[in-house]
Design an enzyme around this catalytic site. Structure first.
Site, PDB file in Angstrom:
ATOM      1  N   HIS A  27      78.218  15.587  24.576  1.00 22.62           N
ATOM      2  CA  HIS A  27      78.359  15.601  23.117  1.00 22.62           C
ATOM      3  C   HIS A  27      79.798  15.250  22.733  1.00 22.62           C
ATOM      4  O   HIS A  27      80.731  15.474  23.507  1.00 22.62           O
ATOM      5  CB  HIS A  27      78.000  16.983  22.569  1.00 22.62           C
ATOM      6  CG  HIS A  27      76.527  17.253  22.511  1.00 22.62           C
ATOM      7  ND1 HIS A  27      75.978  18.312  21.835  1.00 22.62           N
ATOM      8  CD2 HIS A  27      75.482  16.572  23.056  1.00 22.62           C
ATOM      9  CE1 HIS A  27      74.662  18.291  21.961  1.00 22.62           C
ATOM     10  NE2 HIS A  27      74.336  17.251  22.702  1.00 22.62           N
ATOM     11  N   CYS A  37      78.273  23.379  22.220  1.00 18.67           N
ATOM     12  CA  CYS A  37      79.606  22.990  21.738  1.00 18.67           C
ATOM     13  C   CYS A  37      80.313  24.175  21.086  1.00 18.67           C
ATOM     14  O   CYS A  37      81.521  24.363  21.267  1.00 18.67           O
ATOM     15  CB  CYS A  37      79.487  21.812  20.773  1.00 18.67           C
ATOM     16  SG  CYS A  37      78.873  20.322  21.607  1.00 18.67           S
ATOM     17  N   CYS A  64      76.315  22.323  18.076  1.00 21.07           N
ATOM     18  CA  CYS A  64      75.180  23.052  18.670  1.00 21.07           C
ATOM     19  C   CYS A  64      75.701  24.291  19.412  1.00 21.07           C
ATOM     20  O   CYS A  64      76.900  24.550  19.461  1.00 21.07           O
ATOM     21  CB  CYS A  64      74.414  22.128  19.617  1.00 21.07           C
ATOM     22  SG  CYS A  64      75.300  21.796  21.169  1.00 21.07           S
ATOM     23  N   GLU A  95      81.869  16.656  20.735  1.00 22.53           N
ATOM     24  CA  GLU A  95      82.799  17.789  20.731  1.00 22.53           C
ATOM     25  C   GLU A  95      83.295  18.108  22.135  1.00 22.53           C
ATOM     26  O   GLU A  95      84.484  18.417  22.338  1.00 22.53           O
ATOM     27  CB  GLU A  95      82.118  19.052  20.172  1.00 22.53           C
ATOM     28  CG  GLU A  95      81.602  18.946  18.758  1.00 22.53           C
ATOM     29  CD  GLU A  95      80.130  18.537  18.702  1.00 22.53           C
ATOM     30  OE1 GLU A  95      79.738  17.603  19.430  1.00 22.53           O
ATOM     31  OE2 GLU A  95      79.387  19.153  17.918  1.00 22.53           O
TER      32      GLU A  95
END
EC number: 3.5.4.33
Lengths: 147, 147
Positions: free
Chosen positions: B56, B89, B86, B58
């Site tokens: 991801h 993260c 999410c 992040e």
């Protein structure tokens, strides 16, 4: 014939990884990922060496297993990890749709079960495998750091 | 003199990253990390290209920022991300002790606010910055995938 491929069999391999972490001055957590009784990823915590909070044992094994399988979903895979995964790792395991998670010692403060992190509905969890050994290694580590 | 370094200023840079993800067929989420009004990390979602659920935006920015800073704690840093983080993260952001998180659109299903992921007590959260732009980019992406 006795099945040698028990949860204890693979958790011992995760414990060996945790011991390597211990020797390197890392919080001693180890993990392996297994599919069809074969270890396809093994790793230990590297947050200190890499200066990276994301370098937990589980995260590295998830990435390595997906690389081995050539796909990001860890179908039919089991993660063995010596300590209860944290929110981050449980969140990654959610996305991976992993079939089974087996962990050793509880992390009462920061574990995903305490904090209520959601796993994928396909995922089953087994806990307490070699829990005393994993907890003792953690205790030895933090005792050595206090000296 | 007007301060140009607003949350919108840096969120635009995160949106540019999200647009790159869109063009690459990735779920369009972008992120930057800023310290002292300087961008020290920028990234976009790479889960498809890397076959890795942990890739991801992040997560990549957290790793890159720690690498830039030479330490794993993101003190005085702000993460700008186009979509609500999410569980994974947010769990990584918890460990990073990041000072501030600014996100654009809500993720009502899988966002950390819905799922109750715990952040570090030092962390403040701002939401809704360029939320419509971020949500529209996501809608365009999923509409294009359904075709």
């Amino acid at each position: 014939m006795e099945n040698i491929f028990t949860d204890e069999y693979f958790m011992k391999k995760a414990m060996q990884e945790a011991e390597v972490a211990f020797e390197q001055g890392e919080i001693p957590v180890g993990a392996v990922i297994v599919v069809n009784n074969t270890v396809i990823a093994r790793s230990h915590n590297l947050t200190e060496m890499l200066n990276d909070v994301t370098a937990h044992a589980e995260m590295q094994s998830i990435t390595a297993a997906a690389n081995y399988l050539g796909g990001k979903y860890l179908k039919d895979c089991t993660l063995y990890v010596t300590l209860e995964p944290c929110q981050m790792c449980a969140g990654a395991l959610y996305w991976s749709q992993i079939t089974k998670i087996v962990f050793g010692a509880r992390d009462e403060q920061r574990g995903f079960m305490t904090l209520g992190t959601k796993l994928h509905p396909k995922t089953t969890v087994v806990s307490g495998i070699m829990a005393d050994e994993a907890a003792n290694l953690m205790k030895r580590f933090f005792a050595s750091k206090r000296k």
